[in-house]
Design a protein around this motif. Structure first.
Motif, PDB file in Angstrom:
ATOM      1  N   MET A  50       0.833  -1.196   0.000  1.00 41.54           N
ATOM      2  CA  MET A  50       0.000   0.000   0.000  1.00 41.54           C
ATOM      3  C   MET A  50       0.870   1.250   0.000  1.00 41.54           C
ATOM      4  SD  MET A  50      -3.142   0.947   2.540  1.00 41.54           S
ATOM      5  CE  MET A  50      -4.250  -0.292   1.947  1.00 41.54           C
ATOM      6  N   PHE A  51       1.903   1.249   0.844  1.00 42.87           N
ATOM      7  CA  PHE A  51       2.813   2.387   0.885  1.00 42.87           C
ATOM      8  C   PHE A  51       3.497   2.583  -0.461  1.00 42.87           C
ATOM      9  CE2 PHE A  51       7.188   3.898   1.488  1.00 42.87           C
ATOM     10  CZ  PHE A  51       6.934   5.142   2.041  1.00 42.87           C
ATOM     11  N   VAL A  52       4.075   1.495  -0.991  1.00 41.18           N
ATOM     12  CA  VAL A  52       4.851   1.618  -2.223  1.00 41.18           C
ATOM     13  C   VAL A  52       3.953   2.035  -3.399  1.00 41.18           C
ATOM     14  CG1 VAL A  52       6.194   0.326  -3.928  1.00 41.18           C
ATOM     15  CG2 VAL A  52       6.632  -0.003  -1.518  1.00 41.18           C
ATOM     16  N   LEU A  53       2.773   1.426  -3.482  1.00 46.43           N
ATOM     17  CA  LEU A  53       1.903   1.735  -4.614  1.00 46.43           C
ATOM     18  C   LEU A  53       1.304   3.133  -4.498  1.00 46.43           C
ATOM     19  CD1 LEU A  53       0.803   0.723  -7.231  1.00 46.43           C
ATOM     20  CD2 LEU A  53      -0.993  -0.475  -6.039  1.00 46.43           C
ATOM     21  N   GLY A  54       0.891   3.515  -3.288  1.00 46.10           N
ATOM     22  CA  GLY A  54       0.330   4.847  -3.096  1.00 46.10           C
ATOM     23  C   GLY A  54       1.350   5.924  -3.419  1.00 46.10           C
ATOM     24  N   MET A  55       2.538   5.810  -2.813  1.00 43.41           N
ATOM     25  CA  MET A  55       3.597   6.787  -3.045  1.00 43.41           C
ATOM     26  C   MET A  55       4.068   6.753  -4.498  1.00 43.41           C
ATOM     27  SD  MET A  55       4.263   8.331  -0.200  1.00 43.41           S
ATOM     28  CE  MET A  55       5.941   8.940  -0.324  1.00 43.41           C
ATOM     29  N   GLY A  56       4.280   5.543  -5.002  1.00 44.21           N
ATOM     30  CA  GLY A  56       4.790   5.391  -6.367  1.00 44.21           C
ATOM     31  C   GLY A  56       3.858   6.014  -7.377  1.00 44.21           C
ATOM     32  N   ASN A  57       2.559   5.775  -7.207  1.00 42.10           N
ATOM     33  CA  ASN A  57       1.580   6.355  -8.118  1.00 42.10           C
ATOM     34  C   ASN A  57       1.653   7.877  -8.097  1.00 42.10           C
ATOM     35  OD1 ASN A  57       0.312   4.437  -9.597  1.00 42.10           O
ATOM     36  ND2 ASN A  57      -1.544   4.332  -8.359  1.00 42.10           N
ATOM     37  N   VAL A  58       1.786   8.468  -6.900  1.00 38.43           N
ATOM     38  CA  VAL A  58       1.863   9.932  -6.803  1.00 38.43           C
ATOM     39  C   VAL A  58       3.119  10.442  -7.506  1.00 38.43           C
ATOM     40  CG1 VAL A  58       2.145  11.855  -5.213  1.00 38.43           C
ATOM     41  CG2 VAL A  58       0.503  10.050  -4.700  1.00 38.43           C
ATOM     42  N   VAL A  59       4.249   9.795  -7.220  1.00 41.07           N
ATOM     43  CA  VAL A  59       5.514  10.249  -7.810  1.00 41.07           C
ATOM     44  C   VAL A  59       5.452  10.167  -9.336  1.00 41.07           C
ATOM     45  CG1 VAL A  59       7.984   9.782  -7.981  1.00 41.07           C
ATOM     46  CG2 VAL A  59       6.844   9.611  -5.776  1.00 41.07           C
ATOM     47  N   ILE A  60       4.998   9.023  -9.827  1.00 37.37           N
ATOM     48  CA  ILE A  60       4.926   8.843 -11.279  1.00 37.37           C
ATOM     49  C   ILE A  60       3.951   9.850 -11.894  1.00 37.37           C
ATOM     50  CG2 ILE A  60       4.144   7.268 -13.103  1.00 37.37           C
ATOM     51  CD1 ILE A  60       6.800   6.433 -12.114  1.00 37.37           C
ATOM     52  N   SER A  61       2.831  10.076 -11.193  1.00 37.50           N
ATOM     53  CA  SER A  61       1.832  10.996 -11.702  1.00 37.50           C
ATOM     54  C   SER A  61       2.377  12.425 -11.766  1.00 37.50           C
ATOM     55  CB  SER A  61       0.590  10.920 -10.827  1.00 37.50           C
ATOM     56  OG  SER A  61      -0.250  11.991 -11.112  1.00 37.50           O
ATOM     57  N   LEU A  62       3.137  12.821 -10.738  1.00 40.12           N
ATOM     58  CA  LEU A  62       3.723  14.170 -10.725  1.00 40.12           C
ATOM     59  C   LEU A  62       4.731  14.328 -11.863  1.00 40.12           C
ATOM     60  CD1 LEU A  62       4.327  14.770  -6.917  1.00 40.12           C
ATOM     61  CD2 LEU A  62       2.738  15.997  -8.407  1.00 40.12           C
ATOM     62  N   MET A  63       5.399  13.257 -12.211  1.00 37.44           N
ATOM     63  CA  MET A  63       6.440  13.347 -13.239  1.00 37.44           C
ATOM     64  C   MET A  63       5.904  12.999 -14.620  1.00 37.44           C
ATOM     65  SD  MET A  63       9.921  11.889 -11.508  1.00 37.44           S
ATOM     66  CE  MET A  63       9.587  10.190 -11.859  1.00 37.44           C
ATOM     67  N   ARG A  64       4.583  12.745 -14.727  1.00 35.39           N
ATOM     68  CA  ARG A  64       4.086  12.145 -15.967  1.00 35.39           C
ATOM     69  C   ARG A  64       4.345  13.009 -17.195  1.00 35.39           C
ATOM     70  NH1 ARG A  64      -0.216  14.356 -13.472  1.00 35.39           N
ATOM     71  NH2 ARG A  64      -1.807  15.429 -14.709  1.00 35.39           N
ATOM     72  N   ASN A  65       4.439  14.344 -16.996  1.00 41.85           N
ATOM     73  CA  ASN A  65       4.652  15.202 -18.158  1.00 41.85           C
ATOM     74  C   ASN A  65       6.118  15.368 -18.527  1.00 41.85           C
ATOM     75  OD1 ASN A  65       1.944  15.677 -18.591  1.00 41.85           O
ATOM     76  ND2 ASN A  65       1.900  17.269 -17.010  1.00 41.85           N
ATOM     77  N   ILE A  66       7.001  15.020 -17.608  1.00 40.02           N
ATOM     78  CA  ILE A  66       8.416  15.228 -17.927  1.00 40.02           C
ATOM     79  C   ILE A  66       9.165  13.917 -18.164  1.00 40.02           C
ATOM     80  CG2 ILE A  66       8.623  17.458 -16.760  1.00 40.02           C
ATOM     81  CD1 ILE A  66       9.945  15.897 -14.430  1.00 40.02           C
ATOM     82  N   ASN A 126      -3.135  10.229 -15.205  1.00 36.55           N
ATOM     83  CA  ASN A 126      -4.016  10.920 -14.276  1.00 36.55           C
ATOM     84  C   ASN A 126      -3.237  11.759 -13.274  1.00 36.55           C
ATOM     85  OD1 ASN A 126      -6.967   9.859 -14.691  1.00 36.55           O
ATOM     86  ND2 ASN A 126      -5.612   8.092 -14.891  1.00 36.55           N
ATOM     87  N   GLY A 127      -3.957  12.691 -12.626  1.00 36.83           N
ATOM     88  CA  GLY A 127      -3.333  13.581 -11.652  1.00 36.83           C
ATOM     89  C   GLY A 127      -2.946  12.847 -10.385  1.00 36.83           C
ATOM     90  N   PRO A 128      -2.122  13.530  -9.548  1.00 34.57           N
ATOM     91  CA  PRO A 128      -1.585  12.879  -8.366  1.00 34.57           C
ATOM     92  C   PRO A 128      -2.657  12.405  -7.372  1.00 34.57           C
ATOM     93  CG  PRO A 128      -0.741  15.119  -8.589  1.00 34.57           C
ATOM     94  CD  PRO A 128      -1.585  14.856  -9.777  1.00 34.57           C
ATOM     95  N   TRP A 129      -3.671  13.204  -7.097  1.00 38.90           N
ATOM     96  CA  TRP A 129      -4.667  12.836  -6.095  1.00 38.90           C
ATOM     97  C   TRP A 129      -5.432  11.597  -6.517  1.00 38.90           C
ATOM     98  CZ3 TRP A 129      -6.024  12.453  -1.442  1.00 38.90           C
ATOM     99  CH2 TRP A 129      -7.360  12.341  -1.020  1.00 38.90           C
ATOM    100  N   ARG A 130      -5.883  11.612  -7.773  1.00 41.52           N
ATOM    101  CA  ARG A 130      -6.611  10.443  -8.273  1.00 41.52           C
ATOM    102  C   ARG A 130      -5.691   9.216  -8.348  1.00 41.52           C
ATOM    103  NH1 ARG A 130     -11.198  10.414 -11.038  1.00 41.52           N
ATOM    104  NH2 ARG A 130     -10.350   9.228 -12.766  1.00 41.52           N
ATOM    105  N   SER A 131      -4.427   9.448  -8.702  1.00 41.93           N
ATOM    106  CA  SER A 131      -3.486   8.328  -8.757  1.00 41.93           C
ATOM    107  C   SER A 131      -3.259   7.740  -7.379  1.00 41.93           C
ATOM    108  CB  SER A 131      -2.146   8.777  -9.333  1.00 41.93           C
ATOM    109  OG  SER A 131      -2.305   9.202 -10.643  1.00 41.93           O
ATOM    110  N   PHE A 132      -3.181   8.635  -6.390  1.00 41.82           N
ATOM    111  CA  PHE A 132      -2.991   8.180  -5.014  1.00 41.82           C
ATOM    112  C   PHE A 132      -4.164   7.293  -4.591  1.00 41.82           C
ATOM    113  CE2 PHE A 132      -3.697   8.953  -0.428  1.00 41.82           C
ATOM    114  CZ  PHE A 132      -2.531   8.383   0.053  1.00 41.82           C
ATOM    115  N   LEU A 133      -5.393   7.782  -4.879  1.00 40.89           N
ATOM    116  CA  LEU A 133      -6.579   6.998  -4.522  1.00 40.89           C
ATOM    117  C   LEU A 133      -6.576   5.661  -5.241  1.00 40.89           C
ATOM    118  CD1 LEU A 133      -9.347   9.746  -4.562  1.00 40.89           C
ATOM    119  CD2 LEU A 133      -8.187   8.745  -2.595  1.00 40.89           C
TER     120      LEU A 133
END
Lengths: 215, 250
Positions: A50-66, A126-133
């Motif tokens: 849960m930790f790895v997937l939640g955090m990982g999704n946010v990180v990847i989502s934040l970087m998705r454009n770069i 998707n955006g970070p919040w939705r990715s986190f969820l």
């Protein structure tokens, strides 16, 4: 305004049942077989993922454009690996005995198909919040199945739950053992985890016929 | 953002920056937690040594339970009477002998230096235990253990562990039924330091015969077993001169 919109809620609730990563998408089976002989290990594995997937999704989502699309798989791997090493180090420092039980499997979080699958399928678009969820939802669905399997395997295999002897003492013959009950050692072997997963899939699909695939 | 993420130069720079950031983050984590991790490893070593000489909290036939971490330091002091470092002919007492890194000593021995051999003398219920630490190779990675001997060099208890043997096969060297088989076996065969072999087909699966220098092997774990046999044999030979002196005292 509610904290979670209807769409957001479904991000969390869908993977718990009708879009469960293990029973419907059939991902992450390997770890479901490997570490579910004890309930405690199942719970820790669920929380780590849960930790790895939640955090990982946010990180990847934040970087998705770069993220350069040519090396996006490598970038995803680096993010997962870094998070997993952190989880591993924290477990070694604060839950040493548990980290020994999980030793190989913590490393195997990296190869858990659910994680790479959600990065590719959801976080990159998707955006970070939705990715986190989405990450929390999918890992909760994964963890739920893990905990169900762990519960039955530990209860029927060792007669304990989280190490407590809930069925009495098999040596002193107290509780259930007094009337001739025996632990089923076969439950501790990994094939029984697969059979328990099969039973869960059977129950789930017979309750919700829409889930049955056409052949 | 109007960055062209498809350009080669962008890809290279992105990769380089990412590696630097992730690398320093991990280095920070590792160094800030290392003290706590080392402390855990130190306590584990004490637990393992005590386990080999029979100081443990085993509940039933199958369990392997150490003395709990909050009690281990006290118990270690209570039961381990002496810690020796054997360096060639010199034997010195050192209360931190259990912290000696066997792997490091092995590399130093290869470089031509004299190897420091730690040995622990425990005492429980009036009998003495000579506990030898050892380290060897399994199938995938390192295996290690502690073997407790009495005055006649008969095994009183062992503890084995491994870094990454196959779960369900080689990993079973740390299972109770395997470790318990060693108790009662002698590491001597006549006057030879033969060690104890993990043998396939030794016609003694229940391990009734205690003078054959053999225990029954684990199915499907041939290489781990062979590694374990080699580890025991090598280690007892390293301690040969000291063990001879114990025997001579008898």
């Amino acid at each position: 305004m509610a904290l979670l919109s209807k769409k957001d809620t479904s991000l969390i609730l869908d993977p718990l049942a009708d879009n469960n990563p293990i029973t419907i998408q059939v991902l992450g089976i390997c770890s479901a077989l490997a570490i579910t002989a004890e309930l405690k290990a199942s719970i820790v594995m669920a929380l780590s993922v849960m930790f790895v997937l939640g955090m990982g999704n946010v990180v990847i989502s934040l970087m998705r454009n770069i993220i350069p699309s040519k090396i996006r798989i490598i970038v995803q791997l680096v993010v997962v690996a870094a998070l997993v090493i952190m989880v591993d180090q924290v477990l070694k420092a604060f839950a040493y005995e548990l980290s020994k039980t999980l030793s190989v499997f913590v490393g195997l979080i990296i190869t858990n198909c659910i994680i790479m699958g959600r990065f590719e399928a959801f976080a990159l678009a998707n955006g970070p919040w939705r990715s986190f969820l989405d990450g929390i939802g999918n890992s909760a669905g994964y963890g739920l199945i893990l905990i169900i399997i762990g519960f039955f395997r530990e209860l029927l295999g060792s007669g304990t739950l989280l190490g407590f002897k809930v069925l009495g003492d098999p040596i002193e013959k107290t509780g259930l053992y007094a009337i001739g009950y025996e632990n089923n050692g076969f439950m501790l072997l990994s094939p029984m985890a697969l059979i328990v997963v099969g039973l869960i899939i059977w129950v789930q699909r017979s309750r919700n016929k829409a889930l049955i695939e056409e052949n | 953002m109007a960055v062209n993420t498809d350009k080669n130069s962008y890809t290279v720079i992105f990769a380089a920056v990412m590696v630097v950031i992730v690398g320093s983050l991990l280095a920070f984590f590792a160094s800030s937690l290392s003290e706590k991790i080392q402390e855990n490893q130190r306590l584990e070593k004490q637990q393992n040594i005590l386990y080999a000489m029979g100081v443990n909290e085993n509940e039933d036939e199958g369990s392997v339970n150490f003395v709990s971490t909050d009690k281990v330091a006290g118990e270690f002091e209570k039961y381990i009477k002496e810690q020796l470092v054997i360096e060639g002919d010199q034997i010195t007492k050192d209360d931190n002998a259990y912290l000696i890194d066997l792997q490091k000593q092995e590399t130093e021995a290869k470089a031509g230096k004299t190897r420091k051999l730690p040995l622990f003398i425990g005492e429980k219920d009036g009998s003495k235990y000579y506990i030898i630490p050892m380290r060897g190779k399994g199938l995938w990675d390192a295996i290690w253990g502690f073997v407790a001997l009495d005055n006649n060099l008969v095994v009183q208890g062992v503890y084995f562990d491994h870094k990454g043997e196959t779960p369900g096969l080689g990993a079973n060297i740390k299972q109770r039924y395997f470790m318990d088989d060693f108790t009662g076996e002698s590491i001597l065969k006549g006057t030879q330091y033969a060690g104890i072999a993990v043998a396939k087909g030794n016609n003694d699966p229940t391990n009734q015969i205690k003078d054959d220098n053999e225990v029954d092997a684990l199915a499907g774990a041939t290489i781990t077993g062979n590694g374990l046999s080699a580890m025991i044999k090598e280690s007892v030979n390293l301690y040969k001169s000291y063990l001879e002196s114990i025997r001579a005292k008898n």
